[in-house]
Motif scaffolding. Structure first.
Motif, PDB file in Angstrom:
ATOM      1  N   SER A 163      45.435  26.046 -34.983  1.00  0.00           N
ATOM      2  CA  SER A 163      46.660  25.514 -35.586  1.00  0.00           C
ATOM      3  C   SER A 163      46.698  25.724 -37.091  1.00  0.00           C
ATOM      4  O   SER A 163      47.769  25.686 -37.706  1.00  0.00           O
TER       5      SER A 163
ATOM      6  N   ASP B 138      47.555  30.023 -36.946  1.00  0.00           N
ATOM      7  CA  ASP B 138      48.482  30.701 -36.051  1.00  0.00           C
ATOM      8  C   ASP B 138      49.916  30.196 -36.200  1.00  0.00           C
ATOM      9  O   ASP B 138      50.157  29.082 -36.689  1.00  0.00           O
ATOM     10  N   TYR B 139      50.867  31.033 -35.742  1.00  0.00           N
ATOM     11  CA  TYR B 139      52.256  30.609 -35.652  1.00  0.00           C
ATOM     12  C   TYR B 139      52.398  29.529 -34.580  1.00  0.00           C
ATOM     13  O   TYR B 139      51.658  29.500 -33.602  1.00  0.00           O
TER      14      TYR B 139
ATOM     15  N   ASN C 218      62.038  22.806 -38.379  1.00  0.00           N
ATOM     16  CA  ASN C 218      61.450  22.537 -39.689  1.00  0.00           C
ATOM     17  C   ASN C 218      62.305  21.493 -40.405  1.00  0.00           C
ATOM     18  O   ASN C 218      63.086  21.791 -41.306  1.00  0.00           O
TER      19      ASN C 218
ATOM     20  N   SER D  25      63.131  32.475 -38.772  1.00  0.00           N
ATOM     21  CA  SER D  25      61.878  31.894 -39.283  1.00  0.00           C
ATOM     22  C   SER D  25      60.678  32.114 -38.371  1.00  0.00           C
ATOM     23  O   SER D  25      59.612  31.550 -38.630  1.00  0.00           O
ATOM     24  N   LEU D  26      60.822  32.888 -37.300  1.00  0.00           N
ATOM     25  CA  LEU D  26      59.776  33.150 -36.308  1.00  0.00           C
ATOM     26  C   LEU D  26      59.399  31.891 -35.544  1.00  0.00           C
ATOM     27  O   LEU D  26      59.529  31.812 -34.342  1.00  0.00           O
ATOM     28  N   GLY D  27      58.904  30.920 -36.221  1.00  0.00           N
ATOM     29  CA  GLY D  27      58.506  29.676 -35.557  1.00  0.00           C
ATOM     30  C   GLY D  27      58.336  28.585 -36.588  1.00  0.00           C
ATOM     31  O   GLY D  27      58.683  28.739 -37.758  1.00  0.00           O
TER      32      GLY D  27
ATOM     33  N   THR E 210      55.664  25.296 -38.138  1.00  0.00           N
ATOM     34  CA  THR E 210      54.320  25.196 -38.697  1.00  0.00           C
ATOM     35  C   THR E 210      53.432  24.527 -37.661  1.00  0.00           C
ATOM     36  O   THR E 210      53.523  23.315 -37.435  1.00  0.00           O
ATOM     37  N   ARG E 211      52.585  25.326 -37.027  1.00  0.00           N
ATOM     38  CA  ARG E 211      51.795  24.817 -35.907  1.00  0.00           C
ATOM     39  C   ARG E 211      50.898  23.658 -36.335  1.00  0.00           C
ATOM     40  O   ARG E 211      50.721  22.686 -35.579  1.00  0.00           O
TER      41      ARG E 211
END
Length: 473
Positions: free
Chosen positions: A147, A150-151, A184, A348-350, A352-353
């Motif tokens: 975490s 990674d995304y 987010n 934004s792709l993803g 914040t893991r």
């Protein structure tokens, strides 16, 4: 230009530089001093106020660094070029408009330690569960190393989404994992909705007064705003019904609980009628419930009545848990969530893991629930004291709030709260004028007060000052 109407007092305990900065900034932001106006020279202002030139030099430097004034070699200091008029009906997405709208948000972050941000939307750091947060952060770092690097998956952490569905179910909203996505912060949730469901020239209904960051976001996308008055019971249904004869909104943005800024809740009969209008006229409702966790006993939500048919539900943990983690979420029908996830991936792709893992741990272990019990009591006590204090000084409260930390209030006899902004600046207190909370920046007598800061000595001096001015009049 003529002398600036500043009131500098060396006995207040507020640094002279900050008094100059806050008062001139308030004049510029409330448009008492317009774009292009020339300011007094450093020597002139120092002489007028009978102070050293050094605090004036430092004040002008700070104002320039904030983009509020511009030095011109050989000519002096001038108010920076800004958008002085808002065109909320045009659907214009001029980048200068975006700058004007964003400045309202940026005020919350400028020099946070130097003035009392009485209109702030944040609770104090000392009220947050910093120990619980740091413990969860350490745990996530040890137990979920991936975490940290990674995304996050586009839908969001599965454990966190499961916890969110449990919270939604407790509100009577029958949501499953495919109905929920993590964002987010709630701001991204609103942004994704606007990007996905609206195009330039579309019309939306918003509450008046309402959330100024939403107004700026909509204008940035070229969307046309139509304001519906917010009453103590919710949006004015009679006005909304009349406006629907003239306009065809795609969306209606509504705060259900502890509305920002009036701190009021939607009454059940208003909620039912609003949903009837949505069905009859074919618009969807975005239910912004960002203050939900301040409420001890849940009241009726639009999404619980509608079960995510025409309602898109938005929430988050920033107002209570941590603004830094930026955890927001939305719930909607499955196809819409899929469409929103696609837009999220492109923009934004993803998420914040790591932040999602920390939040999931806090919810799953019960740490957040225990913290909320303590926070709600603290907020209730603060709110009660603030309302009593304001009314004691002769202020009028819009509707006595039942929770949350906000109070919407005014001083009888003052029709434009820009006057209050100027007066507050003399005591090292920053207020946002009520016009910020109106869709097209109309003058407003009301201001938003954060009860967490109302007991500060600077706020007390300001309240006392306004009472004295009223009595003298």
């Amino acid at each position: 230009m003529n002398a600036l109407p500043l009131t500098i007092d060396g006995e207040t305990g507020v640094p002279l530089t900050e008094q100059i900065v806050s008062q001139i900034e308030a004049m510029i932001r409330s448009r008492r001093v317009l774009a292009g106006a020339k300011l007094p020279s450093i020597r002139q202002l120092a002489a007028e106020q009978r102070i050293s030139r050094f605090p004036v030099i430092e004040a002008y430097d700070r104002l320039a660094s904030r983009g509020l004034i511009q030095p011109k070699h050989g000519s002096g200091f001038f108010v920076a070029n800004r958008v002085d008029d808002r065109d909320g009906e045009s659907g214009n997405c001029d980048p200068r408009l975006a700058e004007e709208e964003s400045n309202q948000v940026l005020q919350q972050f400028n020099y946070p330690g130097e003035t009392l941000k009485l209109s702030s939307g944040f609770i104090p750091e000392s009220w947050r569960d910093v120990d619980g947060l740091t413990q969860a952060i350490r745990q996530a770092s040890r137990s979920d190393v991936s975490s940290v690097i990674d995304y996050a998956i586009p839908h969001g952490d599965a454990t966190l989404r499961q916890q969110i569905t449990l919270r939604l179910n407790a509100l009577g909203i029958a949501a499953d994992l495919p109905n929920v996505m993590i964002t987010n912060g709630a701001s991204q949730a609103l942004d994704l909705i606007v990007r996905t469901m609206l195009k330039p020239g579309d019309t939306v209904f918003v509450e008046d007064p309402g959330y100024y960051n939403l107004f700026g976001l909509l204008k940035l996308q070229g969307v046309r705003l139509v304001g519906v008055p917010r009453l103590a019971s919710g949006p004015d249904i009679d006005v909304a019904e009349a406006l629907l004869k003239q306009h065809k909104p795609k969306l209606f943005f509504v705060n259900t609980v502890f509305q920002n800024p009036t701190a009021t809740n939607i009454a059940p009969q208003v909620a039912f009628k609003l949903l009837q209008l949505a069905t009859l006229h074919g618009f969807s409702i975005v239910e912004d419930d960002i203050y939900a966790d301040f409420q001890s006993v849940p009241t009726q939500r639009l999404a619980s009545l509608d079960q995510l048919d025409r309602v898109i539900y938005v929430g988050g943990l920033s107002k209570t848990l941590s603004s830094s983690l930026r955890i927001g979420y939305l719930a909607a029908n499955r196809q819409l969530v899929k469409d929103l996830v696609d837009v999220k991936v492109l923009t934004s792709l993803g998420g914040t893991r790591f932040a999602e893992s920390v939040a999931a741990s806090l919810l799953e272990r019960g740490t957040y629930r225990k913290y909320l019990e303590r926070l709600r009591k603290r907020v209730r006590d603060s709110l009660s004291s603030a309302v009593q204090l304001l009314e004691g000084y002769g202020w009028q409260v819009f509707d006595e709030p039942s929770g949350g930390s906000l109070v919407w209030a005014r001083v009888p006899g003052i029709d434009d709260s820009a006057v209050l902004v100027d007066e507050a600046a003399k005591f090292g207190v920053t207020l946002a004028p009520g016009s910020y909370y109106r869709p097209n920046g109309e003058a407003c007598a009301w201001v938003r007060i954060n009860s967490a800061y109302a007991g500060d000595r600077r706020a007390a001096r300001f309240f006392e000052h306004m009472a004295e001015k009223r009595d003298a009049a």
